[in-house]
Design a protein around this motif. Structure first.
Motif, short mmCIF file in Angstrom:
data_model
loop_
_atom_site.label_atom_id
_atom_site.label_comp_id
_atom_site.label_asym_id
_atom_site.label_seq_id
_atom_site.Cartn_x
_atom_site.Cartn_y
_atom_site.Cartn_z
N GLU A 173 -0.03 -10.51 -32.06
CA GLU A 173 1.13 -9.91 -31.52
C GLU A 173 0.69 -9.25 -29.94
O GLU A 173 -0.52 -9.12 -29.65
N LYS A 174 1.89 -9.37 -28.76
CA LYS A 174 1.55 -9.09 -27.57
C LYS A 174 1.10 -7.70 -27.49
O LYS A 174 0.16 -7.19 -26.59
N LYS A 175 1.63 -6.64 -28.21
CA LYS A 175 1.51 -5.26 -28.24
C LYS A 175 -0.05 -4.95 -28.45
O LYS A 175 -0.99 -4.63 -27.74
N ALA A 176 -0.84 -5.69 -29.60
CA ALA A 176 -2.11 -5.59 -29.89
C ALA A 176 -3.03 -6.23 -28.80
O ALA A 176 -4.27 -5.56 -28.41
N ALA A 177 -2.56 -7.48 -28.18
CA ALA A 177 -3.35 -7.90 -26.97
C ALA A 177 -3.50 -6.82 -25.76
O ALA A 177 -4.50 -6.69 -24.99
N TYR A 178 -2.20 -6.05 -25.40
CA TYR A 178 -2.30 -5.33 -24.60
C TYR A 178 -3.09 -3.92 -24.65
O TYR A 178 -3.71 -3.54 -23.73
N LYS A 179 -3.07 -3.62 -25.98
CA LYS A 179 -3.73 -2.31 -26.49
C LYS A 179 -5.36 -2.89 -26.09
O LYS A 179 -6.20 -1.82 -25.51
N ALA A 180 -5.78 -3.90 -26.44
CA ALA A 180 -7.12 -4.25 -26.50
C ALA A 180 -7.40 -4.60 -24.93
O ALA A 180 -8.64 -4.00 -24.66
N PHE A 181 -6.81 -5.02 -23.77
CA PHE A 181 -6.86 -5.25 -22.73
C PHE A 181 -6.92 -3.74 -22.06
O PHE A 181 -7.89 -3.62 -21.45
N LEU A 182 -6.35 -2.67 -22.40
CA LEU A 182 -6.44 -1.35 -21.92
C LEU A 182 -7.61 -0.72 -22.30
O LEU A 182 -8.41 0.26 -21.59
N ASP A 183 -8.20 -0.91 -23.40
CA ASP A 183 -9.42 -0.34 -23.98
C ASP A 183 -10.61 -1.13 -23.58
O ASP A 183 -11.62 -0.49 -23.23
N LEU A 184 -10.52 -2.44 -23.45
CA LEU A 184 -11.94 -3.20 -23.04
C LEU A 184 -12.25 -3.33 -21.68
O LEU A 184 -13.27 -3.62 -21.25
N GLU A 185 -11.07 -3.12 -21.03
CA GLU A 185 -11.37 -3.59 -19.41
C GLU A 185 -12.39 -2.56 -19.04
O GLU A 185 -12.11 -1.26 -18.85
N GLY A 186 -13.29 -2.91 -18.33
CA GLY A 186 -14.45 -2.03 -17.85
C GLY A 186 -15.20 -1.38 -18.73
O GLY A 186 -16.19 -0.74 -18.31
N ARG A 187 -15.01 -1.66 -20.13
CA ARG A 187 -15.99 -1.03 -21.05
C ARG A 187 -17.16 -1.76 -21.33
O ARG A 187 -17.40 -2.92 -20.86
N PHE A 188 -18.31 -1.11 -21.75
CA PHE A 188 -19.47 -1.68 -21.76
C PHE A 188 -19.67 -2.15 -23.35
O PHE A 188 -19.42 -1.51 -24.11
N PHE A 189 -20.05 -3.37 -23.46
CA PHE A 189 -20.29 -3.82 -24.61
C PHE A 189 -21.73 -4.76 -24.65
O PHE A 189 -21.94 -5.64 -23.93
N GLY A 190 -22.52 -4.18 -25.76
CA GLY A 190 -23.75 -4.78 -25.50
C GLY A 190 -24.85 -4.50 -24.03
O GLY A 190 -25.45 -5.13 -23.90
N GLY A 191 -24.35 -3.29 -23.60
CA GLY A 191 -24.98 -2.98 -22.22
C GLY A 191 -24.49 -4.09 -21.07
O GLY A 191 -24.95 -3.82 -19.97
N ARG A 192 -23.17 -4.65 -21.26
CA ARG A 192 -22.74 -5.41 -20.32
C ARG A 192 -21.20 -4.93 -19.95
O ARG A 192 -20.63 -4.64 -20.78
N LYS A 193 -20.97 -4.88 -18.63
CA LYS A 193 -19.45 -4.21 -18.40
C LYS A 193 -18.59 -5.45 -18.45
O LYS A 193 -18.89 -6.46 -17.70
N ILE A 194 -17.46 -5.30 -19.28
CA ILE A 194 -16.53 -6.32 -19.55
C ILE A 194 -15.58 -6.44 -18.60
O ILE A 194 -14.84 -5.31 -18.01
N ALA A 195 -15.09 -7.55 -17.96
CA ALA A 195 -13.81 -7.71 -17.21
C ALA A 195 -12.89 -8.66 -18.30
O ALA A 195 -13.17 -9.57 -18.46
N ALA A 196 -11.63 -7.60 -18.31
CA ALA A 196 -10.57 -8.30 -19.24
C ALA A 196 -9.36 -8.89 -18.52
O ALA A 196 -9.13 -8.04 -17.35
#
Length: 97
Positions: free
Chosen positions: A54-77
């Motif tokens: 679903e597009k809605k789920a992809a959008y939620k993931a984008f909002l949450d993951l952009e700039g977030r640190f994952f495994g010590g690395r900053k994600i660019a979504a």
């Protein structure tokens, strides 16, 4: 419905393990993750491509993951073309799965 996550891991990371971990993590945004491909781009950065049901789920993931640190690395979504994902066209990225 496709999200590209750049810098989610280093180039030595196990691609299958990363795909499984990201798919599980992104399941919390609603709907199913229909696929996850991990590739290395021309600059040597790991990029994970996730296709959501679903597009809605992809959008939620984008909002949450952009700039977030994952495994010590900053994600660019960013969003990625669904037709290119389906064709496994990752813009010159090398498939390393």
């Amino acid at each position: 419905r496709v999200l590209a996550l750049k810098n989610a891991a280093d180039a030595a990371a196990d691609r299958a393990e990363l795909a499984a971990e990201l798919s599980a993590e992104c399941g919390k945004y609603g709907g199913a993750v229909l696929g996850c491909e991990v590739a290395v781009d021309a600059a040597g950065d790991v990029v994970a491509y996730l296709k959501f049901a679903e597009k809605k789920a992809a959008y939620k993931a984008f909002l949450d993951l952009e700039g977030r640190f994952f495994g010590g690395r900053k994600i660019a979504a960013s969003f990625y073309d669904e037709k290119r994902f389906d064709a496994r066209d990752f813009g010159g990225a090398m498939d390393q799965s």
